[in-house]
Design a protein around this motif. Structure first.
Motif, PDB file in Angstrom:
ATOM      1  N   MET A 206       0.801  -1.211   0.000  1.00  0.00           N
ATOM      2  CA  MET A 206       0.000   0.000   0.000  1.00  0.00           C
ATOM      3  C   MET A 206       0.843   1.274   0.000  1.00  0.00           C
ATOM      4  N   ASP A 207       2.166   1.167   0.240  1.00  0.00           N
ATOM      5  CA  ASP A 207       3.013   2.358   0.239  1.00  0.00           C
ATOM      6  C   ASP A 207       3.589   2.680  -1.136  1.00  0.00           C
ATOM      7  N   ALA A 208       3.171   1.953  -2.189  1.00  0.00           N
ATOM      8  CA  ALA A 208       3.685   2.199  -3.540  1.00  0.00           C
ATOM      9  C   ALA A 208       3.179   3.556  -4.041  1.00  0.00           C
ATOM     10  N   ARG A 209       4.099   4.361  -4.562  1.00  0.00           N
ATOM     11  CA  ARG A 209       3.753   5.677  -5.082  1.00  0.00           C
ATOM     12  C   ARG A 209       4.498   5.926  -6.389  1.00  0.00           C
ATOM     13  N   VAL A 210       4.142   7.017  -7.078  1.00  0.00           N
ATOM     14  CA  VAL A 210       4.698   7.352  -8.383  1.00  0.00           C
ATOM     15  C   VAL A 210       5.391   8.706  -8.285  1.00  0.00           C
ATOM     16  N   ALA A 211       6.582   8.810  -8.908  1.00  0.00           N
ATOM     17  CA  ALA A 211       7.276  10.096  -8.954  1.00  0.00           C
ATOM     18  C   ALA A 211       6.460  11.100  -9.754  1.00  0.00           C
ATOM     19  N   GLU A 212       6.361  12.325  -9.259  1.00  0.00           N
ATOM     20  CA  GLU A 212       5.505  13.342  -9.879  1.00  0.00           C
ATOM     21  C   GLU A 212       6.279  14.350 -10.723  1.00  0.00           C
ATOM     22  N   ASP A 213       7.574  14.120 -10.955  1.00  0.00           N
ATOM     23  CA  ASP A 213       8.394  15.102 -11.668  1.00  0.00           C
ATOM     24  C   ASP A 213       8.902  14.576 -13.001  1.00  0.00           C
ATOM     25  N   ALA A 214       8.219  13.603 -13.593  1.00  0.00           N
ATOM     26  CA  ALA A 214       8.652  13.040 -14.872  1.00  0.00           C
ATOM     27  C   ALA A 214       7.489  13.020 -15.837  1.00  0.00           C
ATOM     28  N   GLY A 215       7.826  13.146 -17.152  1.00  0.00           N
ATOM     29  CA  GLY A 215       6.807  13.078 -18.182  1.00  0.00           C
ATOM     30  C   GLY A 215       6.154  14.412 -18.471  1.00  0.00           C
ATOM     31  N   PRO A 216       5.191  14.438 -19.384  1.00  0.00           N
ATOM     32  CA  PRO A 216       4.481  15.670 -19.736  1.00  0.00           C
ATOM     33  C   PRO A 216       3.692  16.219 -18.549  1.00  0.00           C
ATOM     34  N   PRO A 217       3.370  17.508 -18.565  1.00  0.00           N
ATOM     35  CA  PRO A 217       2.626  18.106 -17.440  1.00  0.00           C
ATOM     36  C   PRO A 217       1.299  17.416 -17.178  1.00  0.00           C
ATOM     37  N   GLU A 218       0.590  16.988 -18.267  1.00  0.00           N
ATOM     38  CA  GLU A 218      -0.704  16.344 -18.067  1.00  0.00           C
ATOM     39  C   GLU A 218      -0.558  15.040 -17.277  1.00  0.00           C
ATOM     40  N   LEU A 219       0.500  14.275 -17.600  1.00  0.00           N
ATOM     41  CA  LEU A 219       0.709  13.017 -16.893  1.00  0.00           C
ATOM     42  C   LEU A 219       1.247  13.245 -15.484  1.00  0.00           C
ATOM     43  N   ARG A 220       1.958  14.343 -15.271  1.00  0.00           N
ATOM     44  CA  ARG A 220       2.400  14.660 -13.911  1.00  0.00           C
ATOM     45  C   ARG A 220       1.192  14.911 -13.008  1.00  0.00           C
ATOM     46  N   ARG A 221       0.203  15.605 -13.548  1.00  0.00           N
ATOM     47  CA  ARG A 221      -1.016  15.838 -12.769  1.00  0.00           C
ATOM     48  C   ARG A 221      -1.707  14.509 -12.467  1.00  0.00           C
ATOM     49  N   MET A 222      -1.734  13.594 -13.446  1.00  0.00           N
ATOM     50  CA  MET A 222      -2.334  12.288 -13.208  1.00  0.00           C
ATOM     51  C   MET A 222      -1.586  11.534 -12.114  1.00  0.00           C
ATOM     52  N   ALA A 223      -0.237  11.657 -12.098  1.00  0.00           N
ATOM     53  CA  ALA A 223       0.552  11.008 -11.051  1.00  0.00           C
ATOM     54  C   ALA A 223       0.208  11.577  -9.684  1.00  0.00           C
ATOM     55  N   ARG A 224       0.041  12.905  -9.608  1.00  0.00           N
ATOM     56  CA  ARG A 224      -0.326  13.512  -8.319  1.00  0.00           C
ATOM     57  C   ARG A 224      -1.696  13.029  -7.857  1.00  0.00           C
ATOM     58  N   VAL A 225      -2.650  12.947  -8.794  1.00  0.00           N
ATOM     59  CA  VAL A 225      -3.988  12.466  -8.442  1.00  0.00           C
ATOM     60  C   VAL A 225      -3.922  11.016  -7.970  1.00  0.00           C
ATOM     61  N   PHE A 226      -3.116  10.199  -8.665  1.00  0.00           N
ATOM     62  CA  PHE A 226      -2.992   8.793  -8.271  1.00  0.00           C
ATOM     63  C   PHE A 226      -2.397   8.667  -6.874  1.00  0.00           C
ATOM     64  N   ASN A 227      -1.341   9.444  -6.592  1.00  0.00           N
ATOM     65  CA  ASN A 227      -0.735   9.383  -5.262  1.00  0.00           C
ATOM     66  C   ASN A 227      -1.724   9.807  -4.181  1.00  0.00           C
ATOM     67  N   GLY A 228      -2.511  10.842  -4.484  1.00  0.00           N
ATOM     68  CA  GLY A 228      -3.533  11.245  -3.522  1.00  0.00           C
ATOM     69  C   GLY A 228      -4.576  10.162  -3.300  1.00  0.00           C
ATOM     70  N   MET A 229      -4.987   9.502  -4.386  1.00  0.00           N
ATOM     71  CA  MET A 229      -5.961   8.414  -4.269  1.00  0.00           C
ATOM     72  C   MET A 229      -5.378   7.256  -3.470  1.00  0.00           C
ATOM     73  N   ALA A 230      -4.089   6.917  -3.753  1.00  0.00           N
ATOM     74  CA  ALA A 230      -3.446   5.826  -3.011  1.00  0.00           C
ATOM     75  C   ALA A 230      -3.339   6.157  -1.532  1.00  0.00           C
ATOM     76  N   ASP A 231      -3.031   7.418  -1.204  1.00  0.00           N
ATOM     77  CA  ASP A 231      -2.975   7.825   0.205  1.00  0.00           C
ATOM     78  C   ASP A 231      -4.330   7.645   0.879  1.00  0.00           C
ATOM     79  N   GLN A 232      -5.385   8.048   0.162  1.00  0.00           N
ATOM     80  CA  GLN A 232      -6.718   7.926   0.732  1.00  0.00           C
ATOM     81  C   GLN A 232      -7.109   6.457   0.927  1.00  0.00           C
TER      82      GLN A 232
END
Length: 458
Positions: A206-232
């Motif tokens: 459950m502690d798996a997360r994704v780096a938010e500083d790689a790829g296009p800006p649109e995918l970076r936002r998706m990574a941030r949303v995914f990390n937030g969802m995983a935290d929740q």
């Protein structure tokens, strides 16, 4: 996805480079052709002037020497024809085997027609190696000049330029492929890491997360949303585990105390209460197993099934006895059917809990005074516990959705319950490799089958 992205980028790039390379190659080949024909026309003009002077003087010595010298230096054949069409000067060239096309050109020139460049549709095919030009004197035709150029040099020049252009195009395509692969890796690297993180979370990390500083800006936002969802999700599961752990610990002590009281009371009861006391003890042991399962779920995130050899016929008979008094309050009769012994290797607690949920559902929706048949059967390598009630039943479409969470039929929306009974039973069976089948029964009511693979003989 990476292959599709590469194809989307590469196909237009290659098409553009091929189109540009073809246009440049065509232009280069036409340029070589034009230079070749321009040179031929220049040679024709020079020899037409010399031939006019020689024909007017009637001496071919000078023009013949020039033709011979021109052939030796440049490798180009020049022939001068008189007005009658006979060869007047050829520089010792054998003119007896003049090609038919050249003869037609000479005949056309003697009629006063000037040489014209032929239209060529394929640039590297030099259409006309020979050109003929009339020789005029005071407006009258007095002869003709034929120049036969060597096409090896222009063809070689065209091939050389095409090879150079092709090499440049191949180099550009290789660079484009490299750039496309790098671009695809850059664009899809966040998606790949998202996929790896989701697989890790599915495995329980459950502690798996994704780096938010790689790829296009649109995918970076998706990574941030995914990390937030995983935290929740991690927070929710942590709360669930804490609740199950606390509830299990809190229930264990009262249960142990209750079992001690049962043992204490049993010492003062007569022999006629022995069967009831044993049933109470069995229910207490079953509650203990359920609490242990809850503790395992709370500590490990998912329970490990404690499989053992289980007689499904005996198990179903015990659960029927446990539910008989509850059903009797409404006059419902629980009947034991099926075979006397059906052995299977499975998790006893999960099967018991699933069967309790199914029997509870059958008792809840059966009319007063109805019968419910419960029994275990074997069909080849498959073991089944069948619960058949005589309630209002369901249609085939409703039966297919009956095991969904919170599903209630339109006729039972006012009945007590949350619509989770069959869904929980289905989840429990899936955890031990089984399944729950719900189907309308013949006549009236519903048939629910707990299907388990026979693993007693691996």
């Amino acid at each position: 996805m990476r292959k599709r992205l590469i194809v989307v980028f590469l196909v237009p790039l290659i098409a553009i480079l091929v189109a540009l390379g073809g246009a440049v190659g065509w232009s280069a080949a036409r340029s070589v052709q034009q230079a070749f024909y321009t040179q031929q026309l220049g040679d024709l003009g020079y020899f037409a002037t010399s031939a006019r002077q020689a024909l007017r003087s009637g001496s071919d010595a000078v023009i013949d020497a020039e033709v011979k010298r021109f052939r030796e230096v440049y490798g180009i054949e020049v022939m001068v024809f008189g007005l009658g069409g006979s060869v007047w000067a050829a520089g010792e060239h054998d003119s007896t085997a003049l090609p038919e096309e050249d003869a037609e050109r000479v005949k056309l020139a003697l009629s006063g027609r000037r040489a014209e460049q032929s239209t060529v549709f394929v640039p590297w095919a030099i259409a006309d190696a020979s050109l003929a030009e009339p020789v005029f004197d005071d407006g009258d035709v007095i002869g003709a000049v034929l120049v036969a150029g060597d096409t090896d040099a222009p063809k070689a020049a065209i091939v050389q330029q095409l090879l150079v252009i092709s090499g440049i195009a191949v180099l550009l395509i290789a660079l484009g492929v490299l750039l496309v692969f790098r671009l695809a890796s850059w664009v899809l690297s966040p998606v790949r890491r998202l996929d790896e993180a989701m697989v890790a979370i599915e495995r329980g990390e459950m502690d798996a997360r994704v780096a938010e500083d790689a790829g296009p800006p649109e995918l970076r936002r998706m990574a941030r949303v995914f990390n937030g969802m995983a935290d929740q999700i991690e927070r929710v599961m942590t709360r669930q585990q804490e609740f199950a752990l606390n509830a299990s610990h809190e229930l264990r002590n009262p249960l142990n105390a209750l079992l001690l009281r049962v043992e204490h009371l049993a010492t003062g009861l007569g022999r006629e209460w022995r069967a009831d006391i044993e049933e109470t003890r069995e229910e207490g042991r079953r509650m203990t197993r359920i609490l242990e399962t809850l503790l395992g779920l709370a500590r490990g995130g998912r329970g490990d099934s404690a499989t053992s050899a289980v007689d499904l016929a005996t198990l179903s008979a015990r659960r029927v006895d446990a539910w008989r008094e509850v059903a009797a309050q409404r006059g419902i009769i629980l009947l034991e059917t099926g075979e006397r012994s059906v052995m299977s290797v499975t998790d006893r607690t999960s099967v018991e809990s699933a069967l309790d949920a199914v029997i509870d559902n059958a008792v809840k929706f059966s009319p007063d005074g109805a019968q419910i048949e419960v029994g275990a059967v074997r069909e080849g390598d498959v073991c089944r516990i069948v619960v058949r009630d005589h309630g209002p039943g369901l249609t085939s479409a409703q039966a297919a959705a009956a095991a969904d969470r919170f599903w209630r039929s339109a006729e039972s929306v006012d009945a007590p319950g949350s619509g989770l009974g069959l869904a929980i039973a289905s989840d429990l069976l899936l955890a031990v490799g089984g399944e729950l089948l719900v189907a309308p029964a013949d006549g009236d009511g519903l048939t629910v089958e707990l299907v388990l693979a026979d693993r007693s003989n691996p």
